[in-house]
Design a protein around this motif. Structure first.
Motif, PDB file in Angstrom:
ATOM      1  N   GLN A 177      38.963  33.258  46.994  1.00  0.00           N
ATOM      2  CA  GLN A 177      39.476  31.938  46.663  1.00  0.00           C
ATOM      3  C   GLN A 177      39.927  31.807  45.214  1.00  0.00           C
ATOM      4  OE1 GLN A 177      36.434  32.839  46.561  1.00  0.00           O
ATOM      5  NE2 GLN A 177      35.191  31.566  45.208  1.00  0.00           N
ATOM      6  N   GLY A 178      39.656  32.776  44.390  1.00  0.00           N
ATOM      7  CA  GLY A 178      40.050  32.708  42.995  1.00  0.00           C
ATOM      8  C   GLY A 178      38.980  32.093  42.116  1.00  0.00           C
TER       9      GLY A 178
ATOM     10  N   ARG B 183      51.667  36.207  40.464  1.00  0.00           N
ATOM     11  CA  ARG B 183      50.395  36.894  40.579  1.00  0.00           C
ATOM     12  C   ARG B 183      50.608  38.386  40.315  1.00  0.00           C
ATOM     13  NH1 ARG B 183      47.416  35.488  45.883  1.00  0.00           N
ATOM     14  NH2 ARG B 183      49.093  36.749  46.774  1.00  0.00           N
TER      15      ARG B 183
ATOM     16  N   CYS C 283      32.791  39.907  43.056  1.00  0.00           N
ATOM     17  CA  CYS C 283      33.446  39.629  44.327  1.00  0.00           C
ATOM     18  C   CYS C 283      32.584  40.196  45.441  1.00  0.00           C
ATOM     19  CB  CYS C 283      34.834  40.244  44.369  1.00  0.00           C
ATOM     20  SG  CYS C 283      35.663  40.075  45.965  1.00  0.00           S
TER      21      CYS C 283
ATOM     22  N   TRP D  45      41.834  38.093  50.833  1.00  0.00           N
ATOM     23  CA  TRP D  45      41.828  37.467  49.519  1.00  0.00           C
ATOM     24  C   TRP D  45      40.628  36.545  49.365  1.00  0.00           C
ATOM     25  CZ3 TRP D  45      45.291  38.647  45.732  1.00  0.00           C
ATOM     26  CH2 TRP D  45      46.422  39.365  46.114  1.00  0.00           C
TER      27      TRP D  45
ATOM     28  N   TYR E  20      41.764  36.666  41.223  1.00  0.00           N
ATOM     29  CA  TYR E  20      41.500  36.798  42.646  1.00  0.00           C
ATOM     30  C   TYR E  20      41.044  38.218  42.963  1.00  0.00           C
ATOM     31  CZ  TYR E  20      44.541  32.667  42.965  1.00  0.00           C
ATOM     32  OH  TYR E  20      45.094  31.425  42.816  1.00  0.00           O
TER      33      TYR E  20
ATOM     34  N   TRP F 205      41.469  43.460  41.755  1.00  0.00           N
ATOM     35  CA  TRP F 205      41.531  42.152  41.105  1.00  0.00           C
ATOM     36  C   TRP F 205      42.972  41.882  40.707  1.00  0.00           C
ATOM     37  CZ3 TRP F 205      37.579  38.758  40.862  1.00  0.00           C
ATOM     38  CH2 TRP F 205      36.299  39.238  41.112  1.00  0.00           C
TER      39      TRP F 205
ATOM     40  N   ARG G 152      45.555  38.535  39.131  1.00  0.00           N
ATOM     41  CA  ARG G 152      45.463  37.269  38.410  1.00  0.00           C
ATOM     42  C   ARG G 152      46.811  36.568  38.417  1.00  0.00           C
ATOM     43  NH1 ARG G 152      44.823  39.285  32.080  1.00  0.00           N
ATOM     44  NH2 ARG G 152      47.026  39.865  31.747  1.00  0.00           N
TER      45      ARG G 152
END
Length: 115
Positions: free
Chosen positions: A107-108, A44, A21, A105, A93, A35, A37
C-alpha cells in the motif's frame, strides 16, 4: 493488499530509516521482491530489488546509500536507507515479481525528509 509496507516517517536530512515489507510466504519464497518509490510529480521508479538467492540490484536512486535485505524466517524484506536527502521524499512501495512483471504491490509508506 498482500504486501504490508511499514517504517516510513519524517526524518531530517542525513538521517536514516528502515522500511519493512511483510509478504505471504507463497509470494516471498518464490519471487524477486523490490522497493519502488514515487516522488511528487514524478513517475514511480525502482529503487532496489532482491532475489530469492539474496542477489541484490540497485538503481542509481538507491545505490550507495540504501541496502535491501530479506529475512526468510519472517517473510520480510527490508530497505535500510542512510544519508537521506529531501530528494528521497516519496511514497515507497514494496512489490514482488511474478511471471516477469511487478504484479504484487503493497500500500505504500510515506517517507519525508526535511532539510
Amino acid at each position: 493488499v498482500q504486501l504490508q509496507a511499514s517504517g516510513g516517517g519524517l526524518v531530517q536530512a542525513g538521517g536514516s530509516l528502515r522500511l519493512s515489507c511483510a509478504a505471504p510466504g507463497s509470494i516471498f519464497s518464490g519471487n524477486v521482491m523490490g522497493w519502488h518509490r514515487r516522488a511528487p510529480g514524478n513517475e514511480r521508479e525502482l529503487v532496489a530489488s532482491i532475489s530469492t538467492d539474496d542477489t541484490t540490484y540497485y538503481t542509481r536512486s538507491g545505490k550507495g546509500r540504501f541496502t535491501v535485505s530479506r529475512d526468510p524466517a519472517t517473510n520480510t524484506v527490508y530497505l535500510q536507507m542512510n544519508s537521506l536527502s529531501p530528494e528521497d521524499t516519496a511514497v515507497y512501495y514494496c512489490a514482488a515479481i511474478s511471471s516477469g512483471a511487478w504484479r504484487y504491490w503493497g500500500q505504500g509508506t510515506q517517507v519525508t525528509v526535511s532539510s
